[in-house]
Design a protein around this motif. Structure first.
Motif, mmCIF file in Angstrom:
data_model
loop_
_atom_site.group_PDB
_atom_site.id
_atom_site.type_symbol
_atom_site.label_atom_id
_atom_site.label_comp_id
_atom_site.label_asym_id
_atom_site.label_seq_id
_atom_site.Cartn_x
_atom_site.Cartn_y
_atom_site.Cartn_z
ATOM 1 N N ALA A 92 0.609 -1.258 -0.190
ATOM 2 C CA ALA A 92 0.106 -0.219 -0.406
ATOM 3 C C ALA A 92 1.321 1.689 -0.514
ATOM 4 O O ALA A 92 0.545 2.380 -0.442
ATOM 5 N N ARG A 93 1.779 1.330 1.222
ATOM 6 C CA ARG A 93 2.789 2.413 1.284
ATOM 7 C C ARG A 93 3.600 2.332 -0.425
ATOM 8 O O ARG A 93 3.796 3.403 -1.053
ATOM 9 N N ASP A 94 4.188 1.593 -1.177
ATOM 10 C CA ASP A 94 4.314 1.546 -3.227
ATOM 11 C C ASP A 94 3.121 2.102 -3.870
ATOM 12 O O ASP A 94 3.496 3.448 -3.897
ATOM 13 N N LEU A 95 2.814 1.532 -3.406
ATOM 14 C CA LEU A 95 0.906 2.214 -4.931
ATOM 15 C C LEU A 95 0.741 3.836 -4.354
ATOM 16 O O LEU A 95 0.733 4.243 -5.324
ATOM 17 N N HIS A 96 1.058 3.724 -3.278
ATOM 18 C CA HIS A 96 0.662 5.133 -2.805
ATOM 19 C C HIS A 96 2.266 6.170 -3.010
ATOM 20 O O HIS A 96 1.370 7.692 -3.717
ATOM 21 N N SER A 97 2.675 5.887 -3.029
ATOM 22 C CA SER A 97 4.012 6.437 -3.166
ATOM 23 C C SER A 97 3.854 6.861 -4.905
ATOM 24 O O SER A 97 4.571 7.563 -5.686
ATOM 25 N N LEU A 98 3.819 5.790 -5.306
ATOM 26 C CA LEU A 98 3.841 6.061 -7.367
ATOM 27 C C LEU A 98 2.091 6.834 -7.457
ATOM 28 O O LEU A 98 2.773 7.673 -8.658
ATOM 29 N N LEU A 134 2.919 10.565 -9.942
ATOM 30 C CA LEU A 134 1.632 11.031 -10.587
ATOM 31 C C LEU A 134 1.022 12.119 -10.211
ATOM 32 O O LEU A 134 0.512 12.985 -11.480
ATOM 33 N N VAL A 135 0.440 12.431 -8.800
ATOM 34 C CA VAL A 135 0.047 13.890 -8.838
ATOM 35 C C VAL A 135 0.813 14.890 -9.121
ATOM 36 O O VAL A 135 0.209 15.874 -10.068
ATOM 37 N N THR A 136 1.492 14.366 -8.803
ATOM 38 C CA THR A 136 3.015 15.406 -9.186
ATOM 39 C C THR A 136 3.497 16.152 -10.643
ATOM 40 O O THR A 136 4.088 16.932 -10.934
ATOM 41 N N ALA A 137 3.442 15.025 -11.393
ATOM 42 C CA ALA A 137 3.612 14.480 -13.133
ATOM 43 C C ALA A 137 2.670 16.170 -13.264
ATOM 44 O O ALA A 137 2.559 17.223 -14.355
ATOM 45 N N MET A 138 1.605 15.816 -12.503
ATOM 46 C CA MET A 138 0.011 16.484 -13.233
ATOM 47 C C MET A 138 -0.096 18.271 -12.836
ATOM 48 O O MET A 138 0.065 18.506 -13.680
ATOM 49 N N GLU A 139 1.013 18.081 -11.887
ATOM 50 C CA GLU A 139 0.353 19.254 -10.993
ATOM 51 C C GLU A 139 1.814 20.053 -12.133
ATOM 52 O O GLU A 139 2.065 21.512 -12.319
ATOM 53 N N SER A 140 2.873 19.370 -12.928
ATOM 54 C CA SER A 140 4.030 19.606 -13.296
ATOM 55 C C SER A 140 3.096 20.121 -15.050
ATOM 56 O O SER A 140 3.503 21.423 -15.468
ATOM 57 N N ILE A 141 2.513 19.258 -15.012
ATOM 58 C CA ILE A 141 1.737 20.010 -16.168
ATOM 59 C C ILE A 141 0.759 21.088 -16.280
ATOM 60 O O ILE A 141 0.857 21.804 -17.256
ATOM 61 N N ASP A 142 -0.102 21.042 -15.256
ATOM 62 C CA ASP A 142 -0.636 22.364 -15.169
ATOM 63 C C ASP A 142 -0.110 23.479 -15.236
ATOM 64 O O ASP A 142 -0.856 24.188 -16.181
ATOM 65 N N GLY A 166 7.638 -1.365 -7.753
ATOM 66 C CA GLY A 166 6.409 -1.192 -8.940
ATOM 67 C C GLY A 166 5.212 -1.487 -8.971
ATOM 68 O O GLY A 166 5.245 -2.336 -8.779
ATOM 69 N N PHE A 167 4.404 -1.401 -10.558
ATOM 70 C CA PHE A 167 2.981 -1.524 -10.830
ATOM 71 C C PHE A 167 3.501 -1.161 -12.514
ATOM 72 O O PHE A 167 3.365 0.201 -12.927
ATOM 73 N N ASP A 168 3.126 -2.297 -12.992
ATOM 74 C CA ASP A 168 2.826 -2.164 -14.208
ATOM 75 C C ASP A 168 1.728 -1.942 -15.062
ATOM 76 O O ASP A 168 0.530 -2.669 -14.722
ATOM 77 N N LEU A 169 1.247 -0.584 -15.208
ATOM 78 C CA LEU A 169 -0.137 -0.731 -15.765
ATOM 79 C C LEU A 169 0.171 -1.097 -16.844
ATOM 80 O O LEU A 169 -1.114 -0.386 -18.146
ATOM 81 N N MET A 207 -3.813 3.979 -11.229
ATOM 82 C CA MET A 207 -2.816 3.622 -9.885
ATOM 83 C C MET A 207 -3.744 4.105 -9.045
ATOM 84 O O MET A 207 -3.428 3.067 -7.967
ATOM 85 N N ARG A 208 -4.682 4.623 -8.428
ATOM 86 C CA ARG A 208 -5.771 4.861 -7.834
ATOM 87 C C ARG A 208 -6.453 3.702 -7.463
ATOM 88 O O ARG A 208 -6.692 3.701 -6.133
ATOM 89 N N ALA A 209 -6.832 3.258 -8.171
ATOM 90 C CA ALA A 209 -8.037 2.402 -8.379
ATOM 91 C C ALA A 209 -7.323 1.034 -7.435
ATOM 92 O O ALA A 209 -7.493 0.802 -6.611
ATOM 93 N N VAL A 210 -5.954 0.814 -8.333
ATOM 94 C CA VAL A 210 -4.843 -0.389 -7.313
ATOM 95 C C VAL A 210 -4.945 0.565 -5.835
ATOM 96 O O VAL A 210 -4.655 -1.249 -5.425
#
Length: 244
Positions: free
Chosen positions: A33-39, A43-51, A96-99, A179-182
């Protein structure tokens, strides 16, 4: 002053379970769970960079404004590095988690494009592999000026590709939702496991209580801790285990 409800450190609890070699399925669920939240956070920070990048792009371009050009390039590079870190790589400190198995055909194409850019143009010099544009080009030239000639090198580098930004936004949003769903599924698994252990062992809750956490101290501020506690009502936490 109201005393906040208690918080317990399940990560520390999992570390103890691993050390004692017991309840390993639960310990693995907690660590995952810690790994998945970190991943997801990457992605949240990547989205904020795009914003932030899209906000910069609304300002008229000025070829002499190097601060703007560097800022745009840095924001795009940051978004791509974080996206690929979250969806492709893993390390000794985070699984990691392969999407890709959850991506559609077009999403797999864009995923490869963004990964190639990170691997073969941003982190390491290159043309960007499957990138649909031209990221950089360099030539050695022989330049005449009247009767004289000199040898030199000319460089052309892409700082921002607006079409790429649009593709990246859509891809990052898709990856974040997946990733959030997982992650939420893993929270539900942990909740079910804790409830099952508590039902089978009346003293199980005492094991968790051995790991209290000062959330204000961990988050570095009371406001940040309150925001974290508030996330339990907004979908970032799932499940409920009674506290006695």
């Amino acid at each position: 002053m109201t005393v906040p409800d208690p918080t317990y450190n399940l990560s520390a609890f999992a570390d103890r379970l691993f050390a004692e070699k017991r309840l390993l399925p639960l310990a693995n669920q907690i660590r995952r769970a810690r790994d998945l939240h970190s991943l997801s956070t990457d992605l949240v920070t990547a989205m904020e960079s795009i914003d932030a990048l899209e906000a910069e792009l609304t300002v008229p371009a000025d070829p002499d404004d190097h601060r703007k050009l560097i800022t745009e390039s840095a924001l795009l590079n940051n978004a791509l590095v974080l996206y690929v870190r979250a969806t492709k790589t893993e390390s000794k400190e985070r699984g990691g988690f392969d999407l890709r198995t959850r991506f559609g055909d077009e999403e797999k194409i864009v995923h490869k494009e963004l990964s190639d850019l990170r691997d073969s143009a941003i982190a390491h010099f290159g043309s960007g592999g499957s990138y649909r544009g031209e990221w950089q080009a360099e030539l050695v030239i022989f330049q005449f000026s009247g009767a004289e000639a000199k040898v030199g090198v000319v460089t052309r580098r892409q700082t921002v590709d607006r079409n790429l930004v649009r593709r990246a936004r859509q891809q990052i949003e898709t990856a974040l939702n997946l990733m959030r769903a997982v992650y939420y599924e893993k929270l539900a698994e942990i909740t079910a496991s804790i409830e099952a252990e508590a039902a089978a062992d009346a003293k199980f809750s005492e094991e968790i209580h051995r790991h209290p956490l000062n959330l204000d101290l961990f988050m570095k501020s009371a406001d940040a801790a309150d925001a974290a506690r508030g996330s339990f009502g907004s979908g970032y936490a799932m499940g409920s285990v009674s506290h006695r």
